[in-house]
Design a protein around this motif. Sequence first.
Motif, PDB file in Angstrom:
ATOM      1  N   SER A  42     -10.058  51.995   8.631  1.00  0.00           N
ATOM      2  CA  SER A  42      -9.487  50.827   8.343  1.00  0.00           C
ATOM      3  C   SER A  42      -8.589  50.686   7.190  1.00  0.00           C
ATOM      4  O   SER A  42      -7.393  50.333   7.463  1.00  0.00           O
ATOM      5  CB  SER A  42     -10.425  49.491   8.402  1.00  0.00           C
ATOM      6  OG  SER A  42     -11.254  49.808   7.410  1.00  0.00           O
ATOM      7  N   GLY A  43      -9.128  51.291   6.003  1.00  0.00           N
ATOM      8  CA  GLY A  43      -8.198  51.326   4.954  1.00  0.00           C
ATOM      9  C   GLY A  43      -7.049  52.151   5.084  1.00  0.00           C
ATOM     10  O   GLY A  43      -5.872  51.534   4.542  1.00  0.00           O
ATOM     11  N   ILE A  46      -4.498  50.325   7.458  1.00  0.00           N
ATOM     12  CA  ILE A  46      -3.795  49.254   6.895  1.00  0.00           C
ATOM     13  C   ILE A  46      -2.728  49.741   5.806  1.00  0.00           C
ATOM     14  O   ILE A  46      -1.716  49.380   6.037  1.00  0.00           O
ATOM     15  CB  ILE A  46      -4.823  48.389   6.198  1.00  0.00           C
ATOM     16  CG1 ILE A  46      -5.884  47.674   6.956  1.00  0.00           C
ATOM     17  CG2 ILE A  46      -4.236  47.474   5.242  1.00  0.00           C
ATOM     18  CD1 ILE A  46      -6.893  46.801   6.179  1.00  0.00           C
ATOM     19  N   ARG A  47      -3.098  50.707   5.258  1.00  0.00           N
ATOM     20  CA  ARG A  47      -1.943  51.273   4.194  1.00  0.00           C
ATOM     21  C   ARG A  47      -1.103  52.117   4.973  1.00  0.00           C
ATOM     22  O   ARG A  47       0.171  52.255   4.396  1.00  0.00           O
ATOM     23  CB  ARG A  47      -2.653  52.704   3.460  1.00  0.00           C
ATOM     24  CG  ARG A  47      -3.548  51.908   2.163  1.00  0.00           C
ATOM     25  CD  ARG A  47      -3.991  52.734   1.189  1.00  0.00           C
ATOM     26  NE  ARG A  47      -4.180  54.122   1.767  1.00  0.00           N
ATOM     27  CZ  ARG A  47      -5.230  54.838   2.178  1.00  0.00           C
ATOM     28  NH1 ARG A  47      -6.158  54.031   2.244  1.00  0.00           N
ATOM     29  NH2 ARG A  47      -5.108  56.190   2.614  1.00  0.00           N
ATOM     30  N   GLN A  54      -5.309  51.672  -1.612  1.00  0.00           N
ATOM     31  CA  GLN A  54      -6.441  51.459  -1.280  1.00  0.00           C
ATOM     32  C   GLN A  54      -7.294  50.741  -1.932  1.00  0.00           C
ATOM     33  O   GLN A  54      -8.484  49.943  -1.867  1.00  0.00           O
ATOM     34  CB  GLN A  54      -7.057  52.816  -1.012  1.00  0.00           C
ATOM     35  CG  GLN A  54      -8.695  52.998  -0.644  1.00  0.00           C
ATOM     36  CD  GLN A  54      -8.905  52.514   0.828  1.00  0.00           C
ATOM     37  OE1 GLN A  54      -7.838  52.573   1.489  1.00  0.00           O
ATOM     38  NE2 GLN A  54      -9.821  51.847   1.040  1.00  0.00           N
ATOM     39  N   ILE A  57      -7.315  47.083  -1.320  1.00  0.00           N
ATOM     40  CA  ILE A  57      -7.778  46.679  -0.071  1.00  0.00           C
ATOM     41  C   ILE A  57      -9.297  46.506  -0.401  1.00  0.00           C
ATOM     42  O   ILE A  57      -9.860  45.516   0.036  1.00  0.00           O
ATOM     43  CB  ILE A  57      -7.466  47.666   0.968  1.00  0.00           C
ATOM     44  CG1 ILE A  57      -6.053  47.828   1.259  1.00  0.00           C
ATOM     45  CG2 ILE A  57      -8.405  47.582   2.127  1.00  0.00           C
ATOM     46  CD1 ILE A  57      -5.566  48.783   2.314  1.00  0.00           C
ATOM     47  N   THR A  58      -9.801  47.582  -0.849  1.00  0.00           N
ATOM     48  CA  THR A  58     -11.661  47.662  -1.036  1.00  0.00           C
ATOM     49  C   THR A  58     -11.812  46.564  -1.951  1.00  0.00           C
ATOM     50  O   THR A  58     -12.924  45.783  -1.713  1.00  0.00           O
ATOM     51  CB  THR A  58     -11.727  49.026  -1.639  1.00  0.00           C
ATOM     52  OG1 THR A  58     -11.370  50.009  -0.904  1.00  0.00           O
ATOM     53  CG2 THR A  58     -13.223  49.132  -1.887  1.00  0.00           C
ATOM     54  N   ASN A  60     -10.709  43.728  -2.357  1.00  0.00           N
ATOM     55  CA  ASN A  60     -10.749  42.455  -1.732  1.00  0.00           C
ATOM     56  C   ASN A  60     -11.374  42.081  -0.416  1.00  0.00           C
ATOM     57  O   ASN A  60     -11.131  41.558   0.422  1.00  0.00           O
ATOM     58  CB  ASN A  60      -9.358  41.840  -1.619  1.00  0.00           C
ATOM     59  CG  ASN A  60      -8.669  41.282  -2.852  1.00  0.00           C
ATOM     60  OD1 ASN A  60      -9.058  40.389  -3.493  1.00  0.00           O
ATOM     61  ND2 ASN A  60      -7.764  42.234  -3.548  1.00  0.00           N
ATOM     62  N   ARG A  61     -12.140  43.294   0.157  1.00  0.00           N
ATOM     63  CA  ARG A  61     -12.763  43.416   1.434  1.00  0.00           C
ATOM     64  C   ARG A  61     -14.088  43.030   1.533  1.00  0.00           C
ATOM     65  O   ARG A  61     -14.900  43.424   0.482  1.00  0.00           O
ATOM     66  CB  ARG A  61     -12.466  44.708   1.926  1.00  0.00           C
ATOM     67  CG  ARG A  61     -13.070  45.166   3.535  1.00  0.00           C
ATOM     68  CD  ARG A  61     -12.672  46.509   3.878  1.00  0.00           C
ATOM     69  NE  ARG A  61     -13.045  47.495   3.187  1.00  0.00           N
ATOM     70  CZ  ARG A  61     -12.981  48.682   3.348  1.00  0.00           C
ATOM     71  NH1 ARG A  61     -12.146  49.138   4.128  1.00  0.00           N
ATOM     72  NH2 ARG A  61     -13.565  49.423   2.498  1.00  0.00           N
ATOM     73  N   PHE A  79     -14.597  41.515   9.228  1.00  0.00           N
ATOM     74  CA  PHE A  79     -13.799  41.622   8.184  1.00  0.00           C
ATOM     75  C   PHE A  79     -13.668  40.331   7.510  1.00  0.00           C
ATOM     76  O   PHE A  79     -13.177  39.292   8.417  1.00  0.00           O
ATOM     77  CB  PHE A  79     -12.483  42.399   8.302  1.00  0.00           C
ATOM     78  CG  PHE A  79     -12.494  43.895   8.722  1.00  0.00           C
ATOM     79  CD1 PHE A  79     -12.405  44.866   7.425  1.00  0.00           C
ATOM     80  CD2 PHE A  79     -12.821  44.365  10.040  1.00  0.00           C
ATOM     81  CE1 PHE A  79     -12.471  46.045   7.837  1.00  0.00           C
ATOM     82  CE2 PHE A  79     -12.676  45.863  10.042  1.00  0.00           C
ATOM     83  CZ  PHE A  79     -12.947  46.580   9.020  1.00  0.00           C
ATOM     84  N   SER A 147      -4.847  38.403   3.601  1.00  0.00           N
ATOM     85  CA  SER A 147      -6.245  39.160   3.220  1.00  0.00           C
ATOM     86  C   SER A 147      -6.465  40.427   4.078  1.00  0.00           C
ATOM     87  O   SER A 147      -5.611  40.642   4.919  1.00  0.00           O
ATOM     88  CB  SER A 147      -7.341  38.020   3.644  1.00  0.00           C
ATOM     89  OG  SER A 147      -7.400  37.785   4.948  1.00  0.00           O
ATOM     90  N   THR A 148      -7.489  41.000   3.689  1.00  0.00           N
ATOM     91  CA  THR A 148      -7.694  42.504   4.521  1.00  0.00           C
ATOM     92  C   THR A 148      -7.984  41.949   5.956  1.00  0.00           C
ATOM     93  O   THR A 148      -7.682  42.815   6.887  1.00  0.00           O
ATOM     94  CB  THR A 148      -9.152  43.023   3.931  1.00  0.00           C
ATOM     95  OG1 THR A 148      -8.651  43.334   2.533  1.00  0.00           O
ATOM     96  CG2 THR A 148      -9.367  44.205   4.793  1.00  0.00           C
TER      97      THR A 148
END
Length: 185
Positions: A42-43, A46-47, A54, A57-58, A60-61, A79, A147-148
């Motif tokens: 998923s990360g 997204i990137r 990363q 993302i991590t 705020n996930r 999520f 958001s994520t």
Amino acid sequence: MIEITNQQIERVNLILGGIKNAPNKVFYNTINRGLATVRSKSGKMIRETYRIKQKDITSNRNMKVKRASSSKLEGQIEFGGAVIPLIKFKVTPSQPKRKVVSVSVLKNEGAKRLQSAYVANLGRYGVGVFERMTRKRETSQQLFGPSTAHMMENEEVLQKVEAAAQETVNKRIEHEISRILNGYV
């Protein structure tokens, strides 16, 4: 949504139907491996679509994983998380200066100029992109990106993650059949 097809179910039951609880073990191990793929990919996906690191993302996930078991053959990932400050995406200038602020959230889109925004370090909020709501100084408001969870809902990201997980599930069924037939139960 990632699915196990009727053909796969029939094949597993045909090959392992005589072994006690073997089909269920194949399916719950396969489902859990698919969930692990979604979690890890998923990360990265997204990137590939968004201009974010990363670590942002991590941090705020919020991910809730409901794993499959031999009695309940379904899994789920949800999520969540807060919106991410706009400064975590590509912002020019990235440090407090008196220039017009340009922001790019998606990789396939160019930067957008924010006329009334500015980059500042406002103490407890840290460095961020802010915008004044009125002429008064105290009316500044920090700007945020998605958001994520919102980034995961992007059609492009979702398709890539689902494709990777479906590929894992398809390969894993064969691997689990081999494991059980070789005596690794």
